[in-house]
Enzyme design. Structure first.
Site, PDB file in Angstrom:
ATOM      1  N   ASP A 147       0.822  -1.218   0.000  1.00 33.20           N
ATOM      2  CA  ASP A 147       0.000   0.000   0.000  1.00 33.20           C
ATOM      3  C   ASP A 147       0.856   1.269   0.000  1.00 33.20           C
ATOM      4  O   ASP A 147       0.324   2.369   0.095  1.00 33.20           O
ATOM      5  CB  ASP A 147      -0.975   0.003   1.198  1.00 33.20           C
ATOM      6  CG  ASP A 147      -0.273   0.104   2.551  1.00 33.20           C
ATOM      7  OD1 ASP A 147       0.981   0.145   2.599  1.00 33.20           O
ATOM      8  OD2 ASP A 147      -0.982   0.156   3.576  1.00 33.20           O
ATOM      9  N   GLU A 197       1.189   4.575   7.107  1.00 34.59           N
ATOM     10  CA  GLU A 197       0.191   4.146   6.131  1.00 34.59           C
ATOM     11  C   GLU A 197      -0.187   5.316   5.217  1.00 34.59           C
ATOM     12  O   GLU A 197       0.108   6.477   5.537  1.00 34.59           O
ATOM     13  CB  GLU A 197      -1.043   3.620   6.875  1.00 34.59           C
ATOM     14  CG  GLU A 197      -0.769   2.400   7.761  1.00 34.59           C
ATOM     15  CD  GLU A 197      -0.537   1.101   6.972  1.00 34.59           C
ATOM     16  OE1 GLU A 197      -0.030   1.156   5.843  1.00 34.59           O
ATOM     17  OE2 GLU A 197      -0.841   0.018   7.518  1.00 34.59           O
ATOM     18  N   HIS A 219       3.341   2.006   2.221  1.00 32.92           N
ATOM     19  CA  HIS A 219       3.885   2.451   3.504  1.00 32.92           C
ATOM     20  C   HIS A 219       5.396   2.219   3.616  1.00 32.92           C
ATOM     21  O   HIS A 219       5.938   1.295   3.021  1.00 32.92           O
ATOM     22  CB  HIS A 219       3.128   1.839   4.699  1.00 32.92           C
ATOM     23  CG  HIS A 219       3.361   0.395   4.948  1.00 32.92           C
ATOM     24  ND1 HIS A 219       2.384  -0.455   5.404  1.00 32.92           N
ATOM     25  CD2 HIS A 219       4.478  -0.381   4.833  1.00 32.92           C
ATOM     26  CE1 HIS A 219       2.885  -1.666   5.558  1.00 32.92           C
ATOM     27  NE2 HIS A 219       4.146  -1.649   5.220  1.00 32.92           N
TER      28      HIS A 219
END
Ligand code: PGA
Length: 260
Positions: free
Chosen positions: A136, A143, A138
């Site tokens: 994602d 995040e 990160h």
């Protein structure tokens, strides 16, 4: 821009980075390494362990980990205290008193971020920070949406990260929901960032981090803000770069004095 080095395998990438770290440690035995968990940095640790068998003394090296789960007991096998001890401190022969991991104890979590920042500052910061990247985007556990100026603090893990990390636990529900992580602002204070990405599953996200806009939506894109960032990818992770030919040409023609 970050230097992008495309290697034929994770083992080659690990050996390349380990050789560079070994050179730094030979130059100053109290070097400070920023260590990461996950599968990606393992080839670096394996190659460093081989450097150690060949005589490299890492006992003066300090290490700071990026992150920790909140609420897992320290002695849980998947706490990052345990993982760093098992995968880094022991095989590399580091002095455990020189290895720090953020404190994920729920009872004192409110002050844990500030305490870790103070420790990092008092120590004088990190020389080389190893980074993986999540699918994602990160880095650490920052995040998507994390402030590019963030410091060490609590974060809530995304469903995707919890699913990615479920392989380390008996059931997906056991993956903690919260973590404490160095912020992006913290990570950017290291003198040299080395971001690693291996395998086809990372091709899209690493291309976005290196060649896309700098955006909190892909926290790994923060490397574009750093004056000395190196990205090491294998062929499988390099398939989505628009400028792959240029990166190869640059690396082939790199002056020997430049180092990594
Ligand atoms: P991985 O995780 O190295 O296990 O792919 C990377 C990360 O989540 O930062």
């Amino acid at each position: 821009m970050a230097e992008v080095v495309i290697v034929d395998s994770p083992a080659t990438g690990g050996a390349l980075v380990a050789r560079h770290i070994a050179t730094q440690v030979r130059h100053s035995s109290d070097f400070t390494l920023g260590v990461a968990t996950g599968s990606t940095p393992l080839p670096v640790y394996a190659a460093l362990a081989r450097e150690r068998s060949d005589g490299l003394d890492l006992s003066g090296v300090s290490a700071f980990a990026l992150d920790e789960y909140v609420g897992l007991p320290r002695d849980h096998p998947e706490s990052y205290h345990s993982v760093i001890h098992r995968e880094v401190t022991e095989p590399l022969g580091l002095d455990p008193s020189l290895v720090r991991v953020p404190d994920g104890d729920e009872a004192t979590i409110a002050t844990a971020g500030e305490r870790y920042e103070t420790e990092l500052d008092a120590h004088g910061g990190v020389g080389l920070q190893l980074l993986g990247i999540g699918t994602d985007g990160h880095v650490g556990f920052n995040e998507p949406g994390s402030s590019l100026a963030s410091l060490t603090r609590i974060k809530t893990l995304t469903a995707r990260t919890r699913a990615d990390n479920a392989r380390f636990f008996d059931t997906p529900e056991q993956v903690p929901t919260h973590c404490i992580t160095q912020g992006i602002g913290t990570i950017l204070r290291a003198q040299h960032l080395v971001l690693l990405a291996f395998g086809a599953g990372k091709a899209d996200v690493i291309a976005r981090a290196v060649e896309g806009p700098v955006t909190a939506t892909i926290p790994g894109s923060c490397i574009q803000l750093h004056p000395h960032a190196t990205v090491v990818v294998d062929e499988a992770a390099a398939t989505r770069f628009e400028r792959a030919d240029y990166y190869r040409w640059v690396y082939e023609h790199k002056p020997a004095w430049q180092g990594l």
